[in-house]
Design a protein around this motif. Sequence first.
Motif, PDB file in Angstrom:
ATOM      1  N   LYS A  31      -1.967  -0.462  -5.665  1.00 43.56           N
ATOM      2  CA  LYS A  31      -1.615  -1.188  -4.448  1.00 43.56           C
ATOM      3  C   LYS A  31      -1.446  -2.688  -4.687  1.00 43.56           C
ATOM      4  CE  LYS A  31      -4.175   2.183  -1.669  1.00 43.56           C
ATOM      5  NZ  LYS A  31      -2.996   2.857  -1.135  1.00 43.56           N
ATOM      6  N   GLU A  75       0.801  -1.226   0.000  1.00 43.03           N
ATOM      7  CA  GLU A  75       0.000   0.000   0.000  1.00 43.03           C
ATOM      8  C   GLU A  75       0.834   1.277   0.000  1.00 43.03           C
ATOM      9  OE1 GLU A  75      -0.394  -2.384   2.345  1.00 43.03           O
ATOM     10  OE2 GLU A  75      -2.163  -3.386   1.540  1.00 43.03           O
ATOM     11  N   GLU A  76       1.980   1.289   0.692  1.00 43.82           N
ATOM     12  CA  GLU A  76       2.684   2.553   0.873  1.00 43.82           C
ATOM     13  C   GLU A  76       4.194   2.365   0.953  1.00 43.82           C
ATOM     14  OE1 GLU A  76       1.302   4.228   4.501  1.00 43.82           O
ATOM     15  OE2 GLU A  76       1.986   2.567   5.736  1.00 43.82           O
ATOM     16  N   GLU A 113       1.872   7.259  -0.347  1.00 45.96           N
ATOM     17  CA  GLU A 113       0.783   6.323  -0.636  1.00 45.96           C
ATOM     18  C   GLU A 113       0.800   5.949  -2.117  1.00 45.96           C
ATOM     19  OE1 GLU A 113      -2.696   4.267   0.982  1.00 45.96           O
ATOM     20  OE2 GLU A 113      -1.110   5.464   1.916  1.00 45.96           O
ATOM     21  N   LYS A 114       0.812   4.650  -2.409  1.00 41.87           N
ATOM     22  CA  LYS A 114       0.813   4.190  -3.799  1.00 41.87           C
ATOM     23  C   LYS A 114      -0.578   4.326  -4.419  1.00 41.87           C
ATOM     24  CE  LYS A 114       4.340   0.579  -3.051  1.00 41.87           C
ATOM     25  NZ  LYS A 114       4.593  -0.874  -3.128  1.00 41.87           N
TER      26      LYS A 114
END
Length: 325
Positions: free
Chosen positions: A244, A175-176, A240-241
């Motif tokens: 994900k 996710e990040e 933050e992508k």
Amino acid sequence: MAEDLEKFDSMLLAMAQQHTGGVKDLIETIVSFLGRKTDFFVGGEPGAWEKVVMDAFRKQEKMSRSEHEAKIKERQDADKRIKDIAEKKKREREVQESKITEVTDDEADKLLKEIEEKRHEMKDEEPEEPAEEAPKDSKNDDDSDNDDPKEKGKLKPNSGNGCDFPNYKWTQTLEEIELRIPLSMTARPRDLCVVINRKNLKAGIKNQEAIIDGDFQHDVKVEECSWVIQDGRILVISIEKVNKMNWWSKLINTDPEIATRKINPDPSKLSDLDDETRGLVEKMMFDQRQKEMGLPTSDEQKKQDVLKKFMEQHPDMDFSKCKFN
């Protein structure tokens, strides 16, 4: 109500990035706007504005504390589940070990005799083996990966599935990304220049050459990104992508790549997912590694298996000129 307010996040975030003095300067700007452009301070009874402000701040404080406590409880519950699973497995091992049956001396002698007889039988049946070759020098446990030309020359991921460089290091989940940049001086927010856009990042100390300045490998969600100064000497940026469902092989396009095949996601993170999501993530990881090795994905393997089975059932048919996607 919260969703209605979130539509202003991108504008407020852009404002916040322009206030190098941090939240204090941002609030000063908003208050100045209310004083200069509205009758917020003079439109009601003296001091009425203070009640409005305090009510709003107390409401947000209550919501923030509630969300913070919920996240802490969620982490504690996850840790407890992991601990309970470990204890359960330990108890199961202990139960299994306690079920070991003692044998008498006569039974032990009989078992030893049977084992010895079988050993002799196997020795008589085994063909003579050639002398063992000297073991090859293995400078690196991961040398087998060099068989894949796509992985040759790539760096091994650090323990956080990212990479360590002299000026910064980064780690990632699906996710990040967390980027940690050591600073050459004790700094405050107003001493730094941090600009995060969808496709690029620039960060460093003001009036000095940027520590990191380049394009991201993939797009990021600007409104979900944030940064803080830790202990006055480390700049921590949370990124933050947008997508994900894949691992980044590098943070900035100018960075050397890491071998994503060697990424080992935290099992406890996967165990927290529901069965459907976990299956999707594991399938994605398998397909990504297969592609990097030039091998078929799970879907492609299924198609090949179906085709193979059909061809075996119809040996009289000619498939040599057929093309399959």
